[in-house]
Motif scaffolding. Structure first.
Motif, PDB file in Angstrom:
ATOM      1  N   SER A  98       0.815  -1.220   0.000  1.00  0.00           N
ATOM      2  CA  SER A  98       0.000   0.000   0.000  1.00  0.00           C
ATOM      3  C   SER A  98       0.850   1.271   0.000  1.00  0.00           C
ATOM      4  N   ALA A  99       2.165   1.139   0.012  1.00  0.00           N
ATOM      5  CA  ALA A  99       3.049   2.309   0.033  1.00  0.00           C
ATOM      6  C   ALA A  99       3.611   2.578  -1.360  1.00  0.00           C
ATOM      7  N   ASP A 100       4.066   3.793  -1.571  1.00  0.00           N
ATOM      8  CA  ASP A 100       4.756   4.147  -2.809  1.00  0.00           C
ATOM      9  C   ASP A 100       6.197   3.682  -2.665  1.00  0.00           C
ATOM     10  N   VAL A 101       6.569   2.621  -3.382  1.00  0.00           N
ATOM     11  CA  VAL A 101       7.875   1.991  -3.172  1.00  0.00           C
ATOM     12  C   VAL A 101       8.946   2.453  -4.163  1.00  0.00           C
ATOM     13  N   GLU A 102       8.604   3.303  -5.119  1.00  0.00           N
ATOM     14  CA  GLU A 102       9.608   3.735  -6.095  1.00  0.00           C
ATOM     15  C   GLU A 102      10.785   4.463  -5.450  1.00  0.00           C
ATOM     16  N   PRO A 103      10.555   5.380  -4.490  1.00  0.00           N
ATOM     17  CA  PRO A 103      11.713   5.999  -3.830  1.00  0.00           C
ATOM     18  C   PRO A 103      12.584   4.963  -3.108  1.00  0.00           C
ATOM     19  N   ALA A 104      11.954   3.936  -2.548  1.00  0.00           N
ATOM     20  CA  ALA A 104      12.715   2.888  -1.872  1.00  0.00           C
ATOM     21  C   ALA A 104      13.535   2.084  -2.870  1.00  0.00           C
ATOM     22  N   ARG A 105      12.948   1.765  -4.014  1.00  0.00           N
ATOM     23  CA  ARG A 105      13.697   1.033  -5.057  1.00  0.00           C
ATOM     24  C   ARG A 105      14.909   1.836  -5.519  1.00  0.00           C
ATOM     25  N   GLN A 106      14.717   3.133  -5.709  1.00  0.00           N
ATOM     26  CA  GLN A 106      15.825   3.981  -6.149  1.00  0.00           C
ATOM     27  C   GLN A 106      16.916   4.056  -5.084  1.00  0.00           C
ATOM     28  N   ALA A 107      16.523   4.182  -3.827  1.00  0.00           N
ATOM     29  CA  ALA A 107      17.510   4.269  -2.746  1.00  0.00           C
ATOM     30  C   ALA A 107      18.307   2.971  -2.623  1.00  0.00           C
ATOM     31  N   VAL A 108      17.634   1.838  -2.766  1.00  0.00           N
ATOM     32  CA  VAL A 108      18.322   0.540  -2.696  1.00  0.00           C
ATOM     33  C   VAL A 108      19.281   0.391  -3.880  1.00  0.00           C
ATOM     34  N   ALA A 109      18.839   0.818  -5.066  1.00  0.00           N
ATOM     35  CA  ALA A 109      19.704   0.740  -6.250  1.00  0.00           C
ATOM     36  C   ALA A 109      20.943   1.613  -6.074  1.00  0.00           C
ATOM     37  N   GLU A 110      20.763   2.815  -5.529  1.00  0.00           N
ATOM     38  CA  GLU A 110      21.904   3.702  -5.276  1.00  0.00           C
ATOM     39  C   GLU A 110      22.851   3.090  -4.254  1.00  0.00           C
TER      40      GLU A 110
END
Length: 191
Positions: A98-110
């Motif tokens: 239920s959360a917006d996970v795109e910022p999390a995906r980007q942070a993990v990729a970085e």
């Protein structure tokens, strides 16, 4: 006898349509993802949650994932029981749906890219150190590639490392070897 189309509504059984009538809603208008796809998505979110566990609390809180999700991640870090951690990971995956996970995906990729860069810099420094100790012309190549490096200090470090390497293994200190490595790392990051 002409064939007639059958339409099934969600609450009623199949009902024949009158001849010439079109169904009010298309039969397959909305395709839901299969159970396998939903499970894959759920496992992906759990994997992303596991990667978030490796990040610092401040960084996770700054991603805007929601307070309950951040609290669940913090609680997971405090748990010691394997089964409790497994259940908590499932909760994290559920909350991430239920959360917006795109910022999390980007942070993990970085974060993963940063680790790869660090590893690459480490290997590059080790390769330079081996070349500098093995060949005399490597000092000139290093100086041309990194013009800000103090060549006199580099030559002294290489000379000391070669001298240390020529000693018997039990008499080596390794200090010159480490100092040469530190010198290479410092000047390798400047370029």
């Amino acid at each position: 006898m002409p064939s007639r189309a059958l339409v099934r509504s969600r609450s009623a059984p199949l009902v024949p349509l009158p001849a010439g009538a079109e169904p009010a809603e298309p039969r397959f208008a909305v395709e839901r993802p299969s159970k396998t796809r939903r499970k894959e998505a759920s496992h992906d979110l759990q994997t992303l949650g596991a990667a978030l566990l490796e990040m610092q609390d401040e960084r996770v809180a700054g991603l805007g994932l929601g307070e309950t999700l951040v609290d669940a991640i913090r609680a997971h870090r405090k748990m010691r029981s394997h089964e409790a951690r497994r259940r908590q990971m499932q909760l994290i995956g559920k909350l991430m749906r239920s959360a917006d996970v795109e910022p999390a995906r980007q942070a993990v990729a970085e974060m993963q890219l940063g680790r790869a860069r660090d590893s690459l810099a480490l290997h590059r420094a080790e390769r330079w150190r081996a070349e500098l100790i093995a060949a005399d012309d490597a000092t000139t190549r290093f100086a041309s590639e990194y013009p800000g490096a103090d060549v006199q200090q580099l030559r002294a470090l290489v000379r000391n490392a070669r001298k240390d390497q020529s000693l018997a293994p039990e008499r080596r200190s390794g200090r010159a070897y480490r100092e040469l490595y530190q010198f290479i790392r410092e000047h390798g990051h400047d370029a």
